[in-house]
Design a protein around this motif. Structure first.
Motif, mmCIF file in Angstrom:
data_model
loop_
_atom_site.group_PDB
_atom_site.id
_atom_site.type_symbol
_atom_site.label_atom_id
_atom_site.label_comp_id
_atom_site.label_asym_id
_atom_site.label_seq_id
_atom_site.Cartn_x
_atom_site.Cartn_y
_atom_site.Cartn_z
ATOM 1 N N GLY A 51 -60.384 10.949 -87.680
ATOM 2 C CA GLY A 51 -59.150 10.974 -88.463
ATOM 3 C C GLY A 51 -58.184 9.884 -88.025
ATOM 4 N N ILE A 52 -58.074 9.672 -86.711
ATOM 5 C CA ILE A 52 -57.209 8.603 -86.188
ATOM 6 C C ILE A 52 -57.734 7.238 -86.613
ATOM 7 C CG2 ILE A 52 -56.413 7.477 -84.071
ATOM 8 C CD1 ILE A 52 -56.446 10.271 -82.753
ATOM 9 N N PHE A 53 -59.049 7.039 -86.479
ATOM 10 C CA PHE A 53 -59.641 5.762 -86.888
ATOM 11 C C PHE A 53 -59.457 5.524 -88.386
ATOM 12 C CE2 PHE A 53 -62.620 6.239 -83.093
ATOM 13 C CZ PHE A 53 -61.922 5.304 -82.344
ATOM 14 N N LEU A 54 -59.525 6.588 -89.161
ATOM 15 C CA LEU A 54 -59.331 6.469 -90.607
ATOM 16 C C LEU A 54 -57.942 5.921 -90.920
ATOM 17 C CD1 LEU A 54 -60.132 7.005 -93.563
ATOM 18 C CD2 LEU A 54 -59.406 9.382 -93.236
ATOM 19 N N LEU A 55 -56.931 6.468 -90.275
ATOM 20 C CA LEU A 55 -55.562 5.990 -90.494
ATOM 21 C C LEU A 55 -55.401 4.544 -90.031
ATOM 22 C CD1 LEU A 55 -53.543 9.153 -89.356
ATOM 23 C CD2 LEU A 55 -54.013 8.403 -91.696
ATOM 24 N N LEU A 56 -55.996 4.208 -88.887
ATOM 25 C CA LEU A 56 -55.879 2.846 -88.363
ATOM 26 C C LEU A 56 -56.546 1.833 -89.291
ATOM 27 C CD1 LEU A 56 -56.526 3.394 -84.537
ATOM 28 C CD2 LEU A 56 -54.359 2.845 -85.658
ATOM 29 N N HIS A 57 -57.733 2.154 -89.775
ATOM 30 C CA HIS A 57 -58.432 1.214 -90.656
ATOM 31 C C HIS A 57 -57.711 1.072 -91.989
ATOM 32 C CE1 HIS A 57 -62.274 -0.065 -88.766
ATOM 33 N NE2 HIS A 57 -61.983 0.930 -87.954
ATOM 34 N N PHE A 58 -57.122 2.141 -92.443
ATOM 35 C CA PHE A 58 -56.343 2.062 -93.683
ATOM 36 C C PHE A 58 -55.139 1.140 -93.485
ATOM 37 C CE2 PHE A 58 -53.561 3.746 -97.050
ATOM 38 C CZ PHE A 58 -54.455 3.735 -98.110
ATOM 39 N N LEU A 59 -54.466 1.286 -92.348
ATOM 40 C CA LEU A 59 -53.302 0.450 -92.044
ATOM 41 C C LEU A 59 -53.711 -0.998 -91.808
ATOM 42 C CD1 LEU A 59 -50.293 0.102 -91.312
ATOM 43 C CD2 LEU A 59 -50.885 0.784 -88.971
ATOM 44 N N MET A 97 -72.928 7.516 -80.586
ATOM 45 C CA MET A 97 -73.321 6.194 -81.086
ATOM 46 C C MET A 97 -72.331 5.680 -82.138
ATOM 47 S SD MET A 97 -76.143 5.338 -79.467
ATOM 48 C CE MET A 97 -75.457 6.177 -78.032
ATOM 49 N N ILE A 98 -71.994 6.537 -83.086
ATOM 50 C CA ILE A 98 -71.133 6.098 -84.186
ATOM 51 C C ILE A 98 -69.687 5.935 -83.734
ATOM 52 C CG2 ILE A 98 -70.298 6.654 -86.498
ATOM 53 C CD1 ILE A 98 -73.222 5.869 -86.361
ATOM 54 N N VAL A 99 -69.207 6.839 -82.893
ATOM 55 C CA VAL A 99 -67.805 6.740 -82.488
ATOM 56 C C VAL A 99 -67.579 5.500 -81.620
ATOM 57 C CG1 VAL A 99 -67.785 8.049 -80.308
ATOM 58 C CG2 VAL A 99 -65.830 8.169 -81.844
ATOM 59 N N VAL A 100 -68.554 5.118 -80.804
ATOM 60 C CA VAL A 100 -68.415 3.889 -80.010
ATOM 61 C C VAL A 100 -68.436 2.667 -80.927
ATOM 62 C CG1 VAL A 100 -69.511 2.427 -78.266
ATOM 63 C CG2 VAL A 100 -69.367 4.894 -77.908
ATOM 64 N N ALA A 101 -69.340 2.665 -81.907
ATOM 65 C CA ALA A 101 -69.407 1.544 -82.850
ATOM 66 C C ALA A 101 -68.092 1.397 -83.618
ATOM 67 C CB ALA A 101 -70.568 1.747 -83.824
ATOM 68 N N VAL A 102 -67.543 2.510 -84.074
ATOM 69 C CA VAL A 102 -66.278 2.468 -84.817
ATOM 70 C C VAL A 102 -65.138 2.025 -83.903
ATOM 71 C CG1 VAL A 102 -64.575 3.877 -86.033
ATOM 72 C CG2 VAL A 102 -67.004 4.181 -86.514
ATOM 73 N N THR A 103 -65.149 2.495 -82.667
ATOM 74 C CA THR A 103 -64.109 2.094 -81.714
ATOM 75 C C THR A 103 -64.115 0.581 -81.507
ATOM 76 O OG1 THR A 103 -64.277 4.219 -80.553
ATOM 77 C CG2 THR A 103 -63.239 2.402 -79.368
ATOM 78 N N LEU A 104 -65.298 0.015 -81.327
ATOM 79 C CA LEU A 104 -65.408 -1.430 -81.114
ATOM 80 C C LEU A 104 -64.899 -2.215 -82.318
ATOM 81 C CD1 LEU A 104 -68.931 -1.607 -79.413
ATOM 82 C CD2 LEU A 104 -66.708 -1.949 -78.320
ATOM 83 N N LEU A 105 -65.267 -1.768 -83.518
ATOM 84 C CA LEU A 105 -64.858 -2.492 -84.720
ATOM 85 C C LEU A 105 -63.416 -2.189 -85.115
ATOM 86 C CD1 LEU A 105 -68.156 -2.198 -86.774
ATOM 87 C CD2 LEU A 105 -67.092 -4.300 -85.937
ATOM 88 N N THR A 106 -62.803 -1.225 -84.449
ATOM 89 C CA THR A 106 -61.369 -1.002 -84.630
ATOM 90 C C THR A 106 -60.576 -1.898 -83.687
ATOM 91 O OG1 THR A 106 -61.787 1.312 -85.233
ATOM 92 C CG2 THR A 106 -59.532 0.730 -84.632
ATOM 93 N N ILE A 107 -61.038 -1.993 -82.443
ATOM 94 C CA ILE A 107 -60.376 -2.876 -81.475
ATOM 95 C C ILE A 107 -60.518 -4.337 -81.912
ATOM 96 C CG2 ILE A 107 -60.414 -3.693 -79.090
ATOM 97 C CD1 ILE A 107 -61.399 -0.893 -78.285
ATOM 98 N N PHE A 125 -65.050 1.309 -94.620
ATOM 99 C CA PHE A 125 -64.786 2.134 -93.446
ATOM 100 C C PHE A 125 -63.944 3.361 -93.798
ATOM 101 C CE2 PHE A 125 -66.921 -0.782 -90.920
ATOM 102 C CZ PHE A 125 -66.959 -0.346 -89.601
ATOM 103 N N THR A 126 -63.081 3.242 -94.781
ATOM 104 C CA THR A 126 -62.316 4.409 -95.216
ATOM 105 C C THR A 126 -63.244 5.480 -95.778
ATOM 106 O OG1 THR A 126 -60.351 3.073 -95.706
ATOM 107 C CG2 THR A 126 -60.510 5.220 -96.774
ATOM 108 N N LEU A 127 -64.195 5.069 -96.601
ATOM 109 C CA LEU A 127 -65.157 6.024 -97.158
ATOM 110 C C LEU A 127 -66.032 6.624 -96.060
ATOM 111 C CD1 LEU A 127 -66.286 4.088 -100.369
ATOM 112 C CD2 LEU A 127 -64.851 6.130 -100.267
ATOM 113 N N GLY A 128 -66.510 5.768 -95.158
ATOM 114 C CA GLY A 128 -67.375 6.252 -94.089
ATOM 115 C C GLY A 128 -66.662 7.207 -93.149
ATOM 116 N N LEU A 129 -65.445 6.866 -92.750
ATOM 117 C CA LEU A 129 -64.704 7.710 -91.814
ATOM 118 C C LEU A 129 -64.248 9.010 -92.475
ATOM 119 C CD1 LEU A 129 -62.644 4.902 -90.053
ATOM 120 C CD2 LEU A 129 -64.519 6.232 -89.078
ATOM 121 N N THR A 130 -63.907 8.944 -93.750
ATOM 122 C CA THR A 130 -63.567 10.176 -94.473
ATOM 123 C C THR A 130 -64.761 11.118 -94.507
ATOM 124 O OG1 THR A 130 -61.978 8.996 -95.873
ATOM 125 C CG2 THR A 130 -62.781 11.121 -96.674
ATOM 126 N N SER A 131 -65.931 10.551 -94.748
ATOM 127 C CA SER A 131 -67.154 11.354 -94.762
ATOM 128 C C SER A 131 -67.423 11.970 -93.390
ATOM 129 C CB SER A 131 -68.337 10.480 -95.191
ATOM 130 O OG SER A 131 -69.514 11.240 -95.320
#
Length: 423
Positions: A111-119, A337-347, A133-139
């Motif tokens: 949920g936090i990553f979803l807001l960050l990627h949207f912003l 696996m997925i949360v680390v990948a999303v974290t990296l692509l958010t940073i 990423f919004t669609l993927g994180l919402t899912s």
């Protein structure tokens, strides 16, 4: 010997179960629908096991002889095991309750990553990456909420299907965003280093991603429908296996193109110090985190690839297999696996790496490679046209267009072929 459950409670539960089983057996005697009959039979089994258990508890509560009480206690334990076995056979996850804290943490993180990627998407105008990423994180968020709901409703089909479909297809949306990054980086570096044109990456791999999503969603729907009528979920699971296998194959092909692209870029840098790179995006390549960004993409794709192989093996085993029912495997090979990948692509968000004012447009078109020569003018037509002009021009100076074109061709032969440009 007494029990911790009051006699009144034992009597009440037993009477309620006895009354309910009478109605179930009456319905069972007249029902003809297969799914309904199976459901009623399961209810009858559960009620019989409950009555047996509470009957023994009642005997134990009133027993005064220690030896007899010990024998009844053994029977109570056996009856309890029967109830547990029935529950495990009828509940999803083989009766293993999904962790509320673990899945709750994952839902909050996504949920936090979803807001960050949207912003970030709006700040950097990375519309496609943001949308994917919004669609993927919402899912992902919906899927983990489904797992939490399953903890409280282990016999309910809907939460199980929600988490199964949403968490399975979510990485497909994330990959669609990553695939577009390769198209953008091909523009940044120059498409002479790539086996495909920039737009081809988007067209090929995003289409493959959509196909994988559709196949997996259809398989999940078929499995859910079969489960709702107590039929085998194997056909639906097999379709999901096909979708995941297709996704893994597409990812393997993508990684081949990705690492081939990186190799040719590396060679250009070592041999020519990057002189052949697209000069329009020199400022992007000079960015402080550009090389780190390339490493992040490598790691993120590898993590999603590992996760996809895990889900493929899990579905091959089936929904009752060890990988599907033991949550520690899910948390390590799916969630982590997925949360680390999303974290990296958010940073290392691509819009910040490229620069807020940089707009990398992936266009359809062709380009001239350095080895290709631009088409030369047709000299014969030019000479013929010049002769006609000379014959009609009394002020002819003696120097023709043919001479000028010849001089231009000589000059161009001594110059380096112009860099590759997009039309």
């Amino acid at each position: 010997m007494s029990t911790t459950i009051p006699i009144a409670t034992i009597t009440s539960v037993y009477a309620s179960a006895a009354s309910e089983i009478t109605g179930v057996l009456a319905s069972l005697s007249t029902e003809t629908g297969r799914a309904t009959v199976i459901s009623l039979q399961m209810q009858a089994q559960n009620l019989e096991a409950t009555m047996s258990y509470y009957s023994l508890l009642g005997d134990l509560a009133t027993q005064t002889n220690s030896e007899s009480a010990q024998a009844i206690q053994t029977q109570v334990l056996e009856a309890s095991q029967v109830i547990q076995q029935l529950f495990s056979s009828q509940a999803f996850y083989q009766g293993r309750f999904p962790s509320v804290p673990g899945n709750g943490i994952m839902a909050c993180l996504y949920g936090i990553f979803l807001l960050l990627h949207f912003l970030f998407g709006f700040l950097t105008r990375q519309w496609w990456f943001m949308t994917c990423f919004t669609l993927g994180l919402t899912s992902e968020v919906i899927g983990y909420i489904g797992r939490i709901e399953s903890h409280y409703h282990m016999l309910s089909l809907n939460p199980f299907v929600i988490q199964l479909v949403c968490i399975t297809i979510a990485p497909c949306f994330l990959l669609a965003g990553v695939y577009y990054l390769l198209a953008q980086l091909t523009v940044v570096m120059g498409d002479k280093f790539s086996k495909l044109k920039p737009m081809h990456y988007s067209m090929i791999f995003i289409v493959c991603d959509l196909i994988a999503i559709i196949i997996q969603a259809v398989g999940g729907a078929i499995a859910a429908t079969a489960s709702s009528v107590y039929e085998s979920t194997r056909p639906g699971a097999n379709i999901m296996v096909v979708g995941l296998a297709f996704q893994v194959a597409a990812m393997s092909l993508f990684q081949y193109f990705w690492y081939d692209f990186l190799y040719h870029c590396y060679r250009e840098y070592k041999l020519n110090h990057g002189s052949g790179f697209n000069p329009d995006y020199q400022h992007v390549r000079d960015g402080k985190y550009f090389i780190h960004f390339l490493v992040v993409i490598c790691v993120a794709v590898l993590l999603v690839f590992i996760r996809s192989i895990y889900r493929l093996i899990e579905l091959i085993e089936g929904f009752t297999g060890t990988l599907a029912s033991v949550e520690i495997y899910f948390m390590l090979l799916e969630a982590l696996m997925i949360v680390v990948a999303v974290t990296l692509l958010t940073i290392a968000y691509p819009g910040f790496v490229y620069g807020l004012k940089t707009d990398i447009v992936v266009k359809k078109g062709i380009s001239f490679h350095p080895k290709e020569k631009p088409k030369q003018p047709d000299l014969e037509k030019a000479v013929a046209s010049e002769k006609l002009r000379v014959e009609s021009d009394s002020n002819y100076s003696g120097r023709t267009v043919f001479d000028e074109l010849t001089d231009d061709n000589k000059a161009s032969s001594n110059t380096r072929t112009p860099p590759r440009i997009f039309l």
